[in-house]
Design an enzyme around this catalytic site. Structure first.
Site, PDB file in Angstrom:
ATOM      1  N   SER A 134       0.794  -1.238   0.000  1.00 11.95           N
ATOM      2  CA  SER A 134       0.000   0.000   0.000  1.00 11.95           C
ATOM      3  C   SER A 134       0.821   1.279   0.000  1.00 11.95           C
ATOM      4  CB  SER A 134      -0.977   0.020   1.185  1.00 11.95           C
ATOM      5  OG  SER A 134      -1.923  -0.964   0.999  1.00 11.95           O
ATOM      6  N   SER A 136       0.609   3.274  -2.353  1.00 16.47           N
ATOM      7  CA  SER A 136      -0.283   4.297  -2.900  1.00 16.47           C
ATOM      8  C   SER A 136      -1.173   4.885  -1.807  1.00 16.47           C
ATOM      9  CB  SER A 136      -1.107   3.760  -4.068  1.00 16.47           C
ATOM     10  OG  SER A 136      -1.818   2.631  -3.675  1.00 16.47           O
ATOM     11  N   ASP A 180      -6.834  -0.071   3.047  1.00 17.55           N
ATOM     12  CA  ASP A 180      -5.449   0.419   3.011  1.00 17.55           C
ATOM     13  C   ASP A 180      -5.338   1.847   3.543  1.00 17.55           C
ATOM     14  OD1 ASP A 180      -5.293  -1.971   1.716  1.00 17.55           O
ATOM     15  OD2 ASP A 180      -4.955  -1.113  -0.271  1.00 17.55           O
TER      16      ASP A 180
HETATM   17  C1  GLA Z   1      -6.123  -4.115  -2.156  1.00 22.29           C
HETATM   18  C2  GLA Z   1      -7.232  -3.092  -1.957  1.00 22.29           C
HETATM   19  C3  GLA Z   1      -7.924  -3.291  -0.594  1.00 22.29           C
HETATM   20  C4  GLA Z   1      -8.357  -4.750  -0.397  1.00 22.29           C
HETATM   21  C5  GLA Z   1      -7.203  -5.697  -0.720  1.00 22.29           C
HETATM   22  C6  GLA Z   1      -7.627  -7.142  -0.687  1.00 22.29           C
HETATM   23  O1  GLA Z   1      -5.110  -3.888  -1.233  1.00 22.29           O
HETATM   24  O2  GLA Z   1      -6.719  -1.792  -2.025  1.00 22.29           O
HETATM   25  O3  GLA Z   1      -9.010  -2.412  -0.487  1.00 22.29           O
HETATM   26  O4  GLA Z   1      -9.476  -5.030  -1.160  1.00 22.29           O
HETATM   27  O5  GLA Z   1      -6.633  -5.430  -1.994  1.00 22.29           O
HETATM   28  O6  GLA Z   1      -7.991  -7.510   0.606  1.00 22.29           O
END
Ligand code: GLA
Length: 394
Positions: A134, A136, A180
């Site tokens: 994450s 981003s 995230d």
């Molecule tokens: C990505 C998305 C989240 C979630 C995950 C899977 O990280 O950004 O919102 O859906 O995938 O759990």
């Protein structure tokens, strides 16, 4: 990350800012990446997730300008990108794409009538890109904090997370859930958060203070297909709800379908849709159970549920890949590993394992070798504690 390393990074962003803009920053913010311990692909089904913020973060140093210009600079890429608050357009040029998170956040804040002013902004991050940790969300949340700090506006952190989610959906075009951004904005040191993604209520659950470590292993396989596959999984979950509504008229999302309901009515669903729904429904049950287990100190049980989560993501949700499966298998072969699973959207990226402290060294030595033999790739191991969520440091 040790305190020293952390302050070294803060010093770096401050001194580079000074070199670039000719004065020290007056604002400094940080926002972390995240690892999800369990509760995968449940957030866009109104379900439960259990992530922790990690000791990898985006730092942004800023100062006010007297015009409407945003002058940004990515220290990691030595790349400037400038735009005006009067006309925010996405950067088309590949080298400047990173600035779209900042542009997106500025645009969303303006659409919410948050008054913005021109700023100088230097960005330094150590969340690996494209690894499912994450980066981003960390960029968006940090940018939101930097912009609001510059006009002394306060936005409640849940709202901040929701705006960041909107920014990712509208600007970046992936229909992501809230997990995230929420954990990046609201994470707590030494705690994972059980988040109800429908009500947005959450509970901070302490991670064991000693005895067990969170170990992240990166396959180094960049997540290729993830955007299209992600949107397709979402659509399949919505199909399941549409069909099940015929017999369960009160449901709004898969979160409302109990295991008993699913056993009774699952046969109404086409096979692929049934598998997707089974993952989501069982994952919600596993997530709630795993949090109870953790609260009682039953780490072994928590680990078993992590393993089951991976199996379900691999077989029913079909978002794993051979590299993630190999890395999970290598991790589980080490004595002292309680559980190991893919984390994040899938199709590459990272695994997360809970490992007894005394087994961490042997994990570090054994797992990359086994993984290299199986796939030819170099795994990168990161040990983290649960870190605090985004904050203003200056
Ligand atoms: C990505 C998305 C989240 C979630 C995950 C899977 O990280 O950004 O919102 O859906 O995938 O759990």
């Amino acid at each position: 990350m040790s305190g020293n390393q952390k302050s070294a990074r803060i010093q770096e962003v401050e001194s580079r800012f000074n070199e670039l803009f000719g004065h020290p920053p007056t604002i400094l913010v940080r926002a972390p990446g995240r690892v999800n311990l369990i509760g995968e692909h449940t957030d866009y089904n109104d379900g439960f997730v259990f992530p922790a913020a990690i000791e990898r973060e985006v730092l942004m140093a800023a100062s006010l300008r007297s015009d409407d210009e945003i002058r940004t600079y990515a220290l990691n890429f030595n790349q400037p990108s400038n735009f005006s608050l009067k006309d925010i357009q996405p950067a088309q040029e590949g080298r400047e794409r990173w600035s779209n998170y900042i542009r997106a956040m500025a645009s969303i804040l303006q659409s919410e009538q948050v008054p913005l002013r021109g700023i100088n902004l230097a960005v330094l991050g150590d969340v690996p890109l494209g690894s499912g940790l994450s980066s981003s969300a960390a960029m968006l949340v940090a940018a939101g904090l930097a912009f609001t700090a510059s006009t002394e506006t306060t936005i409640d952190p849940v709202k901040r997370a929701l705006l960041a989610q909107r920014a990712e959906r509208e600007f970046v075009g992936v229909n992501v859930g809230i997990m995230d951004m929420f954990i990046s904005a609201l994470g707590q040191a030494n705690h994972a958060l059980l988040i109800d993604t429908r009500s947005l209520e959450f509970e901070a659950v302490p991670m064991p203070a000693t005895g067990v470590s969170i170990v992240i292993a990166d396959t180094n396989k960049k997540r290729g297909l993830v955007d299209s596959e992600y949107n397709q999984r979402r659509a399949q979950c919505e199909d399941a709800v549409t069909i099940l509504k015929n017999v369960l008229p009160d449901i709004r999302a898969l979160r409302d379908v109990s295991l008993e309901d699913f056993e009774r009515f699952g046969s109404l669903l086409p096979e692929i849709v049934r598998k997707r729904a089974r993952h989501v429904i069982t994952e919600d049950v596993r997530t709630l159970e795993s949090v109870e287990a953790l609260k009682r100190g039953y780490i072994t049980r928590f680990g078993i549920l992590m393993n089951e989560s991976h199996e379900s993501l691999r077989n029913d949700y079909e978002v794993s890949c051979s590299e993630l499966d190999s890395l999970v298998e290598a991790a589980r072969s080490v004595d002292g590993v309680y559980g190991s699973r893919m984390t994040g959207a899938g199709f590459g990226g990272c695994t997360v394992s809970l490992v007894a402290d005394e087994a961490v060294e042997s994990f570090r030595e054994t797992v990359p070798n086994l993984f290299k033999t199986a796939t030819g790739l170099n795994a990168k191991i990161t040990i983290t504690t649960a870190a605090p969520g985004a904050e203003r440091l200056l």
